[in-house]
Design a protein around this motif. Sequence first.
Motif, PDB file in Angstrom:
ATOM      1  N   GLY A 135       0.798  -1.222   0.000  1.00 36.63           N
ATOM      2  CA  GLY A 135       0.000   0.000   0.000  1.00 36.63           C
ATOM      3  C   GLY A 135       0.827   1.267   0.000  1.00 36.63           C
ATOM      4  O   GLY A 135       0.321   2.352   0.328  1.00 36.63           O
ATOM      5  N   PHE A 136       2.094   1.162  -0.394  1.00 31.78           N
ATOM      6  CA  PHE A 136       2.980   2.322  -0.307  1.00 31.78           C
ATOM      7  C   PHE A 136       2.478   3.498  -1.141  1.00 31.78           C
ATOM      8  O   PHE A 136       2.746   4.661  -0.813  1.00 31.78           O
ATOM      9  N   GLU A 137       1.739   3.201  -2.203  1.00 31.44           N
ATOM     10  CA  GLU A 137       1.214   4.291  -3.029  1.00 31.44           C
ATOM     11  C   GLU A 137       0.291   5.206  -2.228  1.00 31.44           C
ATOM     12  O   GLU A 137       0.118   6.376  -2.569  1.00 31.44           O
ATOM     13  N   ASP A 138      -0.298   4.672  -1.141  1.00 28.67           N
ATOM     14  CA  ASP A 138      -1.179   5.478  -0.295  1.00 28.67           C
ATOM     15  C   ASP A 138      -0.411   6.256   0.780  1.00 28.67           C
ATOM     16  O   ASP A 138      -0.936   7.207   1.354  1.00 28.67           O
ATOM     17  N   TYR A 139       0.829   5.821   1.052  1.00 26.87           N
ATOM     18  CA  TYR A 139       1.627   6.473   2.105  1.00 26.87           C
ATOM     19  C   TYR A 139       2.665   7.434   1.550  1.00 26.87           C
ATOM     20  O   TYR A 139       3.219   8.259   2.283  1.00 26.87           O
ATOM     21  N   ASP A 142       2.959  10.120  -0.082  1.00 30.77           N
ATOM     22  CA  ASP A 142       2.892  11.575   0.097  1.00 30.77           C
ATOM     23  C   ASP A 142       3.029  12.021   1.547  1.00 30.77           C
ATOM     24  O   ASP A 142       3.316  13.200   1.804  1.00 30.77           O
ATOM     25  N   ILE A 143       2.833  11.119   2.495  1.00 29.31           N
ATOM     26  CA  ILE A 143       2.866  11.521   3.909  1.00 29.31           C
ATOM     27  C   ILE A 143       4.134  11.073   4.622  1.00 29.31           C
ATOM     28  O   ILE A 143       4.329  11.383   5.796  1.00 29.31           O
ATOM     29  N   LEU A 144       5.001  10.363   3.922  1.00 28.06           N
ATOM     30  CA  LEU A 144       6.226   9.861   4.541  1.00 28.06           C
ATOM     31  C   LEU A 144       7.437  10.658   4.079  1.00 28.06           C
ATOM     32  O   LEU A 144       7.497  11.143   2.955  1.00 28.06           O
ATOM     33  N   ASP A 145       8.399  10.766   4.979  1.00 29.88           N
ATOM     34  CA  ASP A 145       9.676  11.418   4.664  1.00 29.88           C
ATOM     35  C   ASP A 145      10.734  10.345   4.457  1.00 29.88           C
ATOM     36  O   ASP A 145      10.892   9.452   5.303  1.00 29.88           O
TER      37      ASP A 145
END
Length: 405
Positions: free
Chosen positions: A221-225, A227-230
Amino acid sequence: MGKKQLGFLTLIGILLLSMGLPMNAFASDEKVIHTVQNHTKKQTSLKPIDIGEKMQRFTFDAGLDFEYPDAVRGIYVTGPSVGVKRFDKLVNLVDTTDLNAMVIDIKEDHGNLTFKPKKGSPYEDIAINYINDPRKMLESLEEKGIYPIARIVVFKDSVLAKKHPEWSFKKNGKVWTNGKGEAFVSPFQKEVWKYNVEIAKMAAELGFQEIQFDYVRFPEGFEDYDDILDYSLGDYKDSSIKNVQRRVNAVTDFVSYAKEELEYYGVDVSVDIFGYAATIPEAPGIGQNFTKISKNVDVISSMIYPSHWTSYFGIEKPDTQPYKLVSEYAKVENEVLGKLEDPPTSRPWIQDFEAPWLYSGATKQYGKAEVEAQIKALKEHGIEEFLIWNASNDYTNNVDYTPLD
């Protein structure tokens, strides 16, 4: 070429002659230099390998003699299972049936080694002494003709993420974890590549015949995370391509790097991959491209557990129809691999466990009939090799592992 280098190469030529090796085996590149240095340092023997028209080269020899089976039929074994009496039971299962291989955890799902490396190793602090004497274990498998495969979990690594947060994914300044509390390190970080491949080299030096890399991917599910991860893009930061392709490139490049680095050790390289990756051009979030990974490995091991598919191939509840699910998958995989000029060996993971999370009532039980159904479906489509997964290493008794023979 300078005088010092010429002198060093001449010295190596003398060493080759003293070891009884022909001078025409010598090539003046770093890998051969490393080979001779390694020989003199470790007193191991060198195996010639045939590489066609190229100059003859040599590989590391761990001093154990294993033959590749007619077709690998193996089970998964955890580090703790090796360290207790259960291991004798598992060895007996393989030894007394048509099974012939074991996939043994060397670096497990949390990121720990399952054995103690040599004192002074940079991996000492991540080691848990489950396997007290890995060399002795391998010698016992050699005696029984059981083919040993080292499983190394790569990018799911809570231990390394905690130790090196800068190699991981962060949220609000802290290492990000998924819903299970697991942390991942980033496939973009080449330091992580080297960290894992050096562990693979240790396994090869112990005598494992194959290195199997698992979790060669970004978190599910990384495509959903994204934008919110550094996180750092490392060498991929200047790429103008889209994020999906960037992830695919990083994962594929790691596999290519690992294969090249392990060439000297003469081991096969395999990768575990989600089964559904073969059914689509590429998995957008996790970065797995079935075709590209397959081009860089000796063995591809799709995880095709019926319980891990939703409604797929027109099958409403795949967990209840193991034969049909595996049969439909095999058709797709054969088509994809059939397009490759030099396809890897197909060796899927199949299911020997229940999936109660899928049911509100009685759970579909997996026993002799269900395991044999999956093997039968593979064989009917020309796939002779397989691995069986049970996380607790509690395998079904009395299974016919060659049901069409």
